[in-house]
Scaffold this motif. Sequence first.
Motif, PDB file in Angstrom:
ATOM      1  N   GLU A 276       0.954  -1.308  -0.019  1.00 10.50           N
ATOM      2  CA  GLU A 276      -0.104   0.164  -0.001  1.00 10.50           C
ATOM      3  C   GLU A 276       0.817   1.422   0.148  1.00 10.50           C
ATOM      4  O   GLU A 276       1.229   1.535   0.878  1.00 10.50           O
ATOM      5  CB  GLU A 276      -0.880   0.016   1.302  1.00 10.50           C
TER       6      GLU A 276
ATOM      7  N   VAL B 149      -6.949  -0.315  -5.765  1.00 11.79           N
ATOM      8  CA  VAL B 149      -7.214  -0.323  -4.460  1.00 11.79           C
ATOM      9  C   VAL B 149      -6.240  -1.033  -3.568  1.00 11.79           C
ATOM     10  O   VAL B 149      -5.957  -0.334  -2.623  1.00 11.79           O
ATOM     11  CB  VAL B 149      -8.851  -0.826  -4.320  1.00 11.79           C
TER      12      VAL B 149
ATOM     13  N   MET C  16      -3.293   1.306  -2.706  1.00 16.00           N
ATOM     14  CA  MET C  16      -3.459   2.687  -2.086  1.00 16.00           C
ATOM     15  C   MET C  16      -3.078   2.445  -0.734  1.00 16.00           C
ATOM     16  O   MET C  16      -3.577   1.459   0.066  1.00 16.00           O
ATOM     17  CB  MET C  16      -4.975   3.102  -2.351  1.00 16.00           C
TER      18      MET C  16
ATOM     19  N   PRO D 154      -3.891   3.571   3.159  1.00 14.20           N
ATOM     20  CA  PRO D 154      -4.971   4.202   4.023  1.00 14.20           C
ATOM     21  C   PRO D 154      -5.119   5.639   3.934  1.00 14.20           C
ATOM     22  O   PRO D 154      -4.163   6.310   4.234  1.00 14.20           O
ATOM     23  CB  PRO D 154      -4.823   3.731   5.471  1.00 14.20           C
TER      24      PRO D 154
ATOM     25  N   ARG E 200     -13.759  -1.518   1.289  1.00 16.95           N
ATOM     26  CA  ARG E 200     -12.378  -1.019   1.293  1.00 16.95           C
ATOM     27  C   ARG E 200     -12.389   0.535   1.256  1.00 16.95           C
ATOM     28  O   ARG E 200     -11.370   1.209   1.557  1.00 16.95           O
ATOM     29  CB  ARG E 200     -11.668  -1.728   0.298  1.00 16.95           C
ATOM     30  N   VAL E 201     -13.495   1.016   0.797  1.00 19.19           N
ATOM     31  CA  VAL E 201     -13.392   2.604   0.444  1.00 19.19           C
ATOM     32  C   VAL E 201     -14.721   3.345   1.029  1.00 19.19           C
ATOM     33  O   VAL E 201     -15.771   2.917   1.367  1.00 19.19           O
ATOM     34  CB  VAL E 201     -13.257   3.036  -1.105  1.00 19.19           C
TER      35      VAL E 201
ATOM     36  N   LYS F 197      -9.413   5.369   0.310  1.00 21.37           N
ATOM     37  CA  LYS F 197      -9.259   4.070   1.149  1.00 21.37           C
ATOM     38  C   LYS F 197      -9.232   3.929   2.648  1.00 21.37           C
ATOM     39  O   LYS F 197      -8.782   4.923   3.406  1.00 21.37           O
ATOM     40  CB  LYS F 197      -7.667   3.510   0.618  1.00 21.37           C
TER      41      LYS F 197
END
Length: 214
Positions: free
Chosen positions: A129, A151, A154, A156, A196-197, A213
Amino acid sequence: MDIVNPALDDYLLAHASPADDVLRDLVEETHRTAPGTTMQITHDEGEFLTMLVRLTGASSAVEVGVFTGYSSICIARGLSEGGRLLACDVSEEWTSVARRYWERAGLTDRIDLRIAPADETLRALPAEESVDFAFIDADKVGYPTYYEELVPRMRPGGLIVLDNVLRGGRVIDPAAQDDADRAIRQINDTITADSRVQSVMLPLRDGVTVARKR
């Protein structure tokens, strides 16, 4: 269907921070060499991208779909010191224009252009990430693939921004059933249901989704 009332276009553009000579000249050349194109983002959307990149403090960004480089300039200008933009496209012709304007803008040291299918470029990225900001504005059929590749990569709090998510209103027209229409409906529904988003769809120009994210 006009997402933004055409009567408001000039007013909206006049009430964003003004474009500089580099962006104005790029718009002029793009319209001269690709008349009638809708592939270039408008200035207010470009300012929105720069602002989002700066607000996130992004140092690592990915762009899927470069065309003549307007959005690349806007993203790269928002990056923190030492930041880098990975720009993905398949056209040598149009990105040759982009390269000239990146140089004029003093951004060549911030932008890494990859001429290859974007799905291949994204799959080759490290799995961790590490991406702070991503902008998807390319072939609409590829949106679901690009999103799913991005995704997991990415960080957090990182943002994925997708353009043209309203397809000129075609997303709500049952008769609109070409591959691009179906792909955009698919990705719109996917993002809404994606735990997740956190996401919001904005009626900015042809529709812009911002997904953060978690």
